[in-house]
Design a protein around this motif. Structure first.
Motif: not given
Length: 90
Positions: A52-56, A58-63
């Motif tokens: 699996a590609t790691p989640t950026p 910025e996406d974690i913060l957005r979530e």
């Protein structure tokens, strides 16, 4: 006189024999088709999954903002810290 002429098979007997033969061949064909499908299908244990590609970040913060774990001010502060680069100790 031959003995098999003494035992007449009625219409239901012929129907039962015909239905039995059709069911027999349907069963044989079904088994062959299922066997061929099972042998030709890819096996799950031999399939290699791509990592699996790691989640950026910025996406974690957005979530986290969307779930209400952090407020907008905290989101912007952390986003600015991410874009500023690594902190260096002096």
């Amino acid at each position: 006189m031959m003995f098999w002429y003494d035992h007449d098979v009625s219409g239901w007997g012929w129907f039962a024999m015909s239905a039995g033969m059709i069911l027999f061949w349907a069963l044989i064909i079904t088994v062959v088709v299922l066997l061929i499908r099972a042998l030709n299908s890819p096996h799950e244990h031999t399939h290699v999954h791509a990592p699996a590609t790691p989640t950026p970040p910025e996406d974690i913060l957005r979530e986290r903002l969307a779930r209400g774990e952090i407020d907008e001010e905290e989101y912007r502060r952390r986003l600015n810290a991410l874009h500023a680069g690594p902190l260096t100790k002096t």
